[in-house]
Design a protein around this motif. Structure first.
Motif, PDB file in Angstrom:
ATOM      1  N   ILE A 263       8.446   0.333  10.247  1.00  0.00           N
ATOM      2  CA  ILE A 263       7.256  -0.479  10.003  1.00  0.00           C
ATOM      3  C   ILE A 263       6.008   0.288  10.420  1.00  0.00           C
ATOM      4  O   ILE A 263       5.034   0.383   9.672  1.00  0.00           O
ATOM      5  N   ASP A 264       6.041   0.843  11.609  1.00  0.00           N
ATOM      6  CA  ASP A 264       4.885   1.580  12.105  1.00  0.00           C
ATOM      7  C   ASP A 264       4.632   2.831  11.276  1.00  0.00           C
ATOM      8  O   ASP A 264       3.481   3.182  10.981  1.00  0.00           O
ATOM      9  N   ALA A 265       5.714   3.515  10.870  1.00  0.00           N
ATOM     10  CA  ALA A 265       5.558   4.741  10.081  1.00  0.00           C
ATOM     11  C   ALA A 265       4.914   4.437   8.729  1.00  0.00           C
ATOM     12  O   ALA A 265       3.994   5.144   8.295  1.00  0.00           O
ATOM     13  N   ILE A 266       5.380   3.383   8.067  1.00  0.00           N
ATOM     14  CA  ILE A 266       4.800   3.042   6.757  1.00  0.00           C
ATOM     15  C   ILE A 266       3.385   2.502   6.936  1.00  0.00           C
ATOM     16  O   ILE A 266       2.502   2.756   6.116  1.00  0.00           O
ATOM     17  N   ARG A 267       3.159   1.772   8.020  1.00  0.00           N
ATOM     18  CA  ARG A 267       1.806   1.289   8.300  1.00  0.00           C
ATOM     19  C   ARG A 267       0.837   2.469   8.398  1.00  0.00           C
ATOM     20  O   ARG A 267      -0.260   2.442   7.829  1.00  0.00           O
ATOM     21  N   ASN A 268       1.249   3.518   9.120  1.00  0.00           N
ATOM     22  CA  ASN A 268       0.386   4.695   9.281  1.00  0.00           C
ATOM     23  C   ASN A 268       0.173   5.409   7.953  1.00  0.00           C
ATOM     24  O   ASN A 268      -0.939   5.862   7.646  1.00  0.00           O
ATOM     25  N   MET A 269       1.261   5.520   7.160  1.00  0.00           N
ATOM     26  CA  MET A 269       1.139   6.178   5.864  1.00  0.00           C
ATOM     27  C   MET A 269       0.197   5.397   4.954  1.00  0.00           C
ATOM     28  O   MET A 269      -0.658   5.965   4.269  1.00  0.00           O
ATOM     29  N   HIS A 270       0.342   4.083   4.975  1.00  0.00           N
ATOM     30  CA  HIS A 270      -0.524   3.239   4.160  1.00  0.00           C
ATOM     31  C   HIS A 270      -1.981   3.371   4.602  1.00  0.00           C
ATOM     32  O   HIS A 270      -2.894   3.421   3.770  1.00  0.00           O
ATOM     33  N   ARG A 274      -5.061   4.347   2.259  1.00  0.00           N
ATOM     34  CA  ARG A 274      -6.210   3.459   2.120  1.00  0.00           C
ATOM     35  C   ARG A 274      -7.500   4.175   2.516  1.00  0.00           C
ATOM     36  O   ARG A 274      -8.547   3.966   1.907  1.00  0.00           O
ATOM     37  N   ALA A 275      -7.420   5.014   3.554  1.00  0.00           N
ATOM     38  CA  ALA A 275      -8.621   5.736   3.984  1.00  0.00           C
ATOM     39  C   ALA A 275      -9.128   6.644   2.869  1.00  0.00           C
ATOM     40  O   ALA A 275     -10.341   6.734   2.628  1.00  0.00           O
ATOM     41  N   GLU A 276      -8.190   7.322   2.188  1.00  0.00           N
ATOM     42  CA  GLU A 276      -8.589   8.209   1.093  1.00  0.00           C
ATOM     43  C   GLU A 276      -9.164   7.411  -0.074  1.00  0.00           C
ATOM     44  O   GLU A 276     -10.185   7.799  -0.672  1.00  0.00           O
ATOM     45  N   VAL A 277      -8.537   6.276  -0.413  1.00  0.00           N
ATOM     46  CA  VAL A 277      -9.054   5.437  -1.502  1.00  0.00           C
ATOM     47  C   VAL A 277     -10.438   4.909  -1.147  1.00  0.00           C
ATOM     48  O   VAL A 277     -11.356   4.902  -1.984  1.00  0.00           O
ATOM     49  N   PRO A 285     -18.518   4.026  -6.387  1.00  0.00           N
ATOM     50  CA  PRO A 285     -18.333   2.570  -6.303  1.00  0.00           C
ATOM     51  C   PRO A 285     -17.889   1.946  -7.613  1.00  0.00           C
ATOM     52  O   PRO A 285     -17.233   0.911  -7.625  1.00  0.00           O
ATOM     53  N   GLU A 286     -18.247   2.590  -8.696  1.00  0.00           N
ATOM     54  CA  GLU A 286     -17.873   2.026  -9.999  1.00  0.00           C
ATOM     55  C   GLU A 286     -16.365   2.104 -10.244  1.00  0.00           C
ATOM     56  O   GLU A 286     -15.850   1.476 -11.156  1.00  0.00           O
ATOM     57  N   ARG A 287     -15.651   2.895  -9.419  1.00  0.00           N
ATOM     58  CA  ARG A 287     -14.203   3.039  -9.588  1.00  0.00           C
ATOM     59  C   ARG A 287     -13.451   2.304  -8.467  1.00  0.00           C
ATOM     60  O   ARG A 287     -12.500   2.804  -7.905  1.00  0.00           O
ATOM     61  N   SER A 288     -13.899   1.130  -8.168  1.00  0.00           N
ATOM     62  CA  SER A 288     -13.360   0.416  -6.998  1.00  0.00           C
ATOM     63  C   SER A 288     -12.094  -0.365  -7.303  1.00  0.00           C
ATOM     64  O   SER A 288     -11.520  -0.962  -6.402  1.00  0.00           O
ATOM     65  N   HIS A 289     -11.669  -0.413  -8.551  1.00  0.00           N
ATOM     66  CA  HIS A 289     -10.493  -1.204  -8.909  1.00  0.00           C
ATOM     67  C   HIS A 289      -9.302  -0.288  -9.192  1.00  0.00           C
ATOM     68  O   HIS A 289      -8.950  -0.030 -10.336  1.00  0.00           O
ATOM     69  N   ASN A 290      -8.673   0.210  -8.141  1.00  0.00           N
ATOM     70  CA  ASN A 290      -7.476   1.042  -8.269  1.00  0.00           C
ATOM     71  C   ASN A 290      -6.258   0.124  -8.145  1.00  0.00           C
ATOM     72  O   ASN A 290      -5.939  -0.343  -7.055  1.00  0.00           O
ATOM     73  N   VAL A 291      -5.578  -0.114  -9.257  1.00  0.00           N
ATOM     74  CA  VAL A 291      -4.492  -1.105  -9.246  1.00  0.00           C
ATOM     75  C   VAL A 291      -3.230  -0.564  -8.590  1.00  0.00           C
ATOM     76  O   VAL A 291      -2.322  -1.326  -8.264  1.00  0.00           O
ATOM     77  N   LYS A 292      -3.183   0.752  -8.374  1.00  0.00           N
ATOM     78  CA  LYS A 292      -2.011   1.351  -7.719  1.00  0.00           C
ATOM     79  C   LYS A 292      -2.206   1.457  -6.212  1.00  0.00           C
ATOM     80  O   LYS A 292      -1.410   0.941  -5.431  1.00  0.00           O
ATOM     81  N   LEU A 293      -3.282   2.125  -5.800  1.00  0.00           N
ATOM     82  CA  LEU A 293      -3.460   2.451  -4.379  1.00  0.00           C
ATOM     83  C   LEU A 293      -4.438   1.539  -3.671  1.00  0.00           C
ATOM     84  O   LEU A 293      -4.528   1.562  -2.439  1.00  0.00           O
ATOM     85  N   GLY A 294      -5.184   0.719  -4.411  1.00  0.00           N
ATOM     86  CA  GLY A 294      -6.176  -0.151  -3.799  1.00  0.00           C
ATOM     87  C   GLY A 294      -5.543  -1.293  -3.021  1.00  0.00           C
ATOM     88  O   GLY A 294      -4.322  -1.515  -3.037  1.00  0.00           O
ATOM     89  N   ARG A 295      -6.393  -2.037  -2.322  1.00  0.00           N
ATOM     90  CA  ARG A 295      -5.940  -3.171  -1.520  1.00  0.00           C
ATOM     91  C   ARG A 295      -5.214  -4.171  -2.405  1.00  0.00           C
ATOM     92  O   ARG A 295      -5.709  -4.589  -3.443  1.00  0.00           O
ATOM     93  N   GLY A 296      -4.007  -4.571  -1.986  1.00  0.00           N
ATOM     94  CA  GLY A 296      -3.225  -5.524  -2.771  1.00  0.00           C
ATOM     95  C   GLY A 296      -2.675  -4.942  -4.057  1.00  0.00           C
ATOM     96  O   GLY A 296      -2.356  -5.674  -4.999  1.00  0.00           O
ATOM     97  N   GLY A 297      -2.541  -3.607  -4.095  1.00  0.00           N
ATOM     98  CA  GLY A 297      -2.089  -2.949  -5.315  1.00  0.00           C
ATOM     99  C   GLY A 297      -0.596  -2.718  -5.373  1.00  0.00           C
ATOM    100  O   GLY A 297       0.179  -3.206  -4.534  1.00  0.00           O
ATOM    101  N   ILE A 298      -0.181  -1.955  -6.381  1.00  0.00           N
ATOM    102  CA  ILE A 298       1.241  -1.699  -6.648  1.00  0.00           C
ATOM    103  C   ILE A 298       1.917  -1.043  -5.449  1.00  0.00           C
ATOM    104  O   ILE A 298       3.042  -1.396  -5.083  1.00  0.00           O
ATOM    105  N   ARG A 299       1.222  -0.094  -4.809  1.00  0.00           N
ATOM    106  CA  ARG A 299       1.831   0.635  -3.704  1.00  0.00           C
ATOM    107  C   ARG A 299       2.181  -0.303  -2.547  1.00  0.00           C
ATOM    108  O   ARG A 299       3.195  -0.117  -1.876  1.00  0.00           O
ATOM    109  N   GLU A 300       1.367  -1.327  -2.305  1.00  0.00           N
ATOM    110  CA  GLU A 300       1.675  -2.258  -1.215  1.00  0.00           C
ATOM    111  C   GLU A 300       2.952  -3.056  -1.516  1.00  0.00           C
ATOM    112  O   GLU A 300       3.731  -3.346  -0.609  1.00  0.00           O
TER     113      GLU A 300
END
Length: 908
Positions: A263-270, A274-277, A285-300
């Protein structure tokens, strides 16, 4: 679809318009099920027309993409078809290109031969990421790793061939394969190829031997790589080589214990992702909708599924599926996530992946971000079935909020971000416990702190706490583990003060437990991640020393304390038996693992029953019923598993049954009771006696052997015909003859508490007929009474009580007297009253004796109540870990008096 495809996908439009025949090809292929046979046929047509394999593969790729766009946007294909088709095509392309490349390389350099085996070597291409999970995007790159079994050299057959080391051979092969797939030509490309996940990343060799892979994973493999290797799937190679490779990968990815450190390892990776996104979104700012890596996205969603795999996959093979969607469904089936949560996640996943594909349909680009300009955004919205951009964005936000909420519930940093209420109320000195523990005057400081919390015997508790902290076992722990341990103690002290008045005793038990798990970082992580589990541990060990010792011996059970739904649910024993069989079948031929599975599943059920018991949800009788049912199922599944492993067995199902006596037979099993059993069979095959003897011997071994998970049950087989000198297994006929002509009276007494437990039901039914016939025999009342009294005296003399307290089981007026009364009455009167042979338990039989007028009705009820009281008191003693259940006579004087009165009435 209101938006025409030619207006939706510029890639589709360009490709179709570049050749007038393409529209017809797409229309024809769109009617077919896209599979490797169709791929092969189209590829063959292209090569027959003069195209090289790389050119033909690129043309096939474009046709597949165009066909999927048409089918998807027309509503003829769903997400599953899109990702399955893309995965199947990627597999097809890699396999065909590798075969051609290998043929070319062998012609130039000869066949690679293994140094140890002397066998030809093949390259195994591992698909990672979404390719490995069979959920590939339409415009995705493919993550690959190249491996080969053995080092060695190529074996040449002609002077023109130049020998290479196997390593160099496969490195060159890999480079050619990448070029064949990824080079952009007039026909485009097949797949972009990413090799960054290989050992040592882009700085590592392009191809690695099995030995190199194993050394890397053991010595250098990092936590995030476990996450990546969950998806590893072999696209090429010999089955036997793939099996060897999987045996190398599995221990790295899946721990044999529950790995809550994930849990902690994946939390850190996430957090890093997120920091990079966030950084990119701040710049654009115009590219704020990343459906893969953004908040609540596919990666989560992927992280949510995979954290359960990393935590539990070592114990449960069903959780090793590489597909995110299948894994989520398995989590619902196993009640690891609520079905309604899984339904929400799957719906969000489908929405986000569909949106991702439409972003890629636009230009056949590997993108996961909404376009900048409104015209393209409107096109995407219309491809998704929405009339305007605002509606699309609203639904996107809704789905991302749902995903983010579930992600946060799993991954919020509970140690630092969610200070629980016990911690917030603690004195400030607790926050500096580590400093206090290491200081010269720490004993006084801790005593003062514990006194403030209201601890009894605070000075003794302080000394014990310091002794534990300063022990070599804890001082040699890694710093991270010591910090977690201090934090756990810090959290625990106020909880102990709140939940029990036995502060010193509870702290001592807790420290014993923490010392036992201190070197297993995963257990410390679990208790850190889930403070409510820590409180539950404290409550359990405060209530029961037996529970404290059991948890200390089996810390794997901590996992069972996390979920109230499973912990408090009424057992479904048939479902449990099915689960046991499924888990056993996942490890065919692995006796040690199967034995551990039985123990782990037994422990899990036991801790659930214990939790319900300690909060008063189960009566003693109901608990005994559950424990007996649990034993029945485990005995049954053990017999089945052993029989399936016996070589040369002469039938599919054994004609063999286990008969339970004693506490199991009477359905009065306790937490640590032995199993008193005998074995019967009914089989005329000449090999039957030896086969069933072997089955019984292995059964005893499986039950009693000490494994890393402990033992299952102690087994007592002394009640078999002729006792220790008798055969281990008996035919039904010989058992019937023995009971009718040779058995001692005490063996008939034992038969009153016997029943069919597991195995062949027909043998069980025949046993019950024999049992009833024996119990209903006419007996000489005088001789019966004499023998029962002689046996009772023998037992009384064998267990003298030199204490001043009353032994609930052995002393006159206790449980043994009641059991002998019941046995005597059944043997005395069953010939006249057949209903007395029913397996209804001692309390019900005492009541029945009264209803039949065989004893005073009111006295029978009182003795039954006494038996219930004795059992409850005995159970409480066992929970405190006491060997003998003894109590002041004053507390059970009325019960003793009732038993003595009935005994006197019957035996004089």
């Amino acid at each position: 679809m209101s938006l025409p495809i030619l207006d939706a996908s510029r890639f589709y439009t360009r490709w179709i318009n570049a050749d007038s025949s393409r529209a017809q090809k797409v229309a024809e292929v769109a009617k077919l099920s896209l599979n490797p046979d169709v791929f092969a046929r189209v590829l063959q047509n292209e090569t027959d027309s003069g195209a090289t394999l790389p050119a033909a593969m690129r043309r096939l790729r474009n046709l597949v993409i165009a066909t999927l766009i048409r089918r998807d946007l027309n509503g003829d294909a769903n997400l599953n078809e899109v990702v399955s088709t893309m995965t199947a095509f990627a597999d097809f392309a890699v396999q065909h290109q590798l075969a051609a490349t290998m043929q070319e390389m062998i012609a130039l350099h000869g066949t690679p031969i293994g140094e140890e085996s002397g066998q030809p070597q093949e390259m195994i291409v591992l698909g990672m990421g979404k390719l490995g999970g069979a959920e590939l995007n339409v415009s995705s790159d493919i993550d690959l790793i190249f491996v080969y079994p053995e080092d060695g050299e190529t074996q040449t057959t002609t002077p023109e061939q130049r020998s290479l080391s196997n390593h160099e051979f496969f490195v060159r092969t890999g480079k050619k394969l990448i070029a064949a797939l990824a080079e952009i030509t007039a026909d485009g490309f097949v797949f972009r190829v990413d090799m960054a996940l290989r050992p040592n990343g882009n700085s590592g060799p392009l191809a690695a031997s099995f030995g190199m892979v194993e050394d890397y994973l053991i010595v250098q493999g990092r936590e995030w790589e476990r996450y990546a290797w969950v998806k590893a799937r072999a696209l090429t190679g010999k089955p036997e080589d793939i099996a060897v490779l999987e045996n190398i990968i599995r221990p790295f990815v899946y721990r044999r214990y529950l790995d809550y450190g994930s849990i902690d390892a994946i939390r850190n990776m996430h957090a890093q992702i997120r920091a990079e996104v966030t950084r990119q979104e701040a710049r654009h700012p115009e590219r704020s909708h990343n459906v893969k890596l953004g908040r609540g996205g596919i990666r989560e969603i992927e992280f949510l599924a995979q954290v359960f795999q990393l935590i539990r996959g070592g114990r449960d093979a069903a959780l090793r599926d590489r597909s995110t969607r299948k894994t989520l469904r398995i989590l619902a089936d196993k009640q690891l996530l609520k079905p309604e949560i899984v339904a929400e996640l799957l719906h969000a996943y489908t929405f986000l992946r569909d949106l991702e594909h439409r972003l890629q349909y636009l230009e056949d680009a590997q993108t996961h971000t909404l376009p900048v300009n409104d015209a393209d955004r409107l096109t995407i919205a219309q491809m998704m079935g929405y009339s305007d951009i605002a509606t699309l964005l609203s639904e996107l936000e809704k789905q991302r909020v749902i995903v983010a909420r579930h992600f946060d519930e799993m991954f919020n940093d509970k140690q630092n971000g969610q200070k629980n209420e016990q911690q917030s109320d603690a004195p400030n000195v607790a926050a500096e416990l580590a400093v206090v523990l290491s200081s010269a005057d720490s004993e006084d400081a801790i005593t003062q702190f514990l006194t403030q919390l209201g601890f009894d015997e605070a000075a003794d508790s302080a000394r014990r706490l310091l002794s534990t902290w300063r022990s070599p076992r804890l001082q040699t722990l890694p710093e991270a583990s010591r910090n977690k341990l201090v934090a756990l103690v810090n959290t625990s002290l106020p909880i102990i003060a709140k939940v029990t008045d036995k502060h010193s005793v509870t702290l001592s038990r807790l420290l014993d437990f923490l010392e036992a798990i201190a070197r297993r970082a995963a257990y410390l992580a679990l208790l850190t991640e889930y403070p409510h589990a820590l409180e539950r541990v404290i409550r359990m060990i405060a209530a029961s020393n037996w529970a404290a010792m059991y948890l200390t011996r089996h810390p794997l059970l901590l996992d069972e304390l996390l979920d109230d739904r499973t912990l408090k649910a009424a057992p479904d024993w048939d479902a449990f038996a099915r689960d046991v069989r499924q888990r056993l079948e996942e490890s065919p031929g692995d006796t040690e693992r199967q034995m551990d599975i039985l123990r782990e599943m037994h422990h899990a059920q036991l801790i659930r029953l214990l939790a319900q018991d300690l909060v008063g949800d189960l009566s003693v009788e109901k608990l005994a019923d559950h424990l007996s049912a649990l034993a029945d199922k485990l005995v049954s599944e053990t017999i089945h598993a052993i029989w399936m492993m016996l070589p040369n067995r002469h039938r599919d199902e054994p004609r063999f049954a286990v008969i339970a006596y004693g506490k199991l037979g009477g359905k009065e099993l306790g937490y640590a009771s032995d199993l008193d059993v005998i074995f019967l069979y009914d089989d005329d095959n000449q090999d039957a006696p030896g086969m069933y003897a072997k089955l019984a011997q292995r059964f005893i071994t499986w039950m009693t052997a000490h494994t890393p998970a402990g033992i299952l049950f102690d087994v007592d087989i002394a009640l078999r015909p002729d006792g220790a000198s008798g055969l281990l297994v008996s035919t039904v006929a010989s058992f019937e003859k023995y009971q009718s002509t040779s058995a001692w009276l005490w063996e008939h007494q034992a038969l009153t508490r016997a029943r069919y437990c597991a195995g062949d039901a027909d043998i069980g039914a025949r046993f019950e007929v024999i049992r009833e016939n024996v119990l209903r025999q006419e007996r000489d009342p005088v001789r019966l009474k004499e023998e029962v009294l002689a046996m009772r005296k023998k037992l009384y003399d064998a267990y003298p009580n030199k204490s001043t307290e009353f032994d609930l089981k052995q002393d006159a007026g206790g449980m043994i007297d009641i059991e002998f009364i019941v046995q005597y009455m059944v043997l005395r009167y069953a010939s006249q009253h057949p209903q007395l042979t029913g397996d209804i338990g001692n309390i019900a039989l005492l009541k029945l004796f009264g209803e039949l007028g065989l004893i005073d009705k009111e006295l029978g009820v009182r003795v039954g109540d006494a038996y219930r009281t004795f059992r409850k008191l005995q159970h409480q003693s066992r929970l405190q870990g006491l060997e003998r259940a003894r109590i002041s006579k004053d507390k059970v004087a009325e019960e003793i008096k009732a038993v003595a009165r009935l005994w006197q009435t019957l035996f004089g």
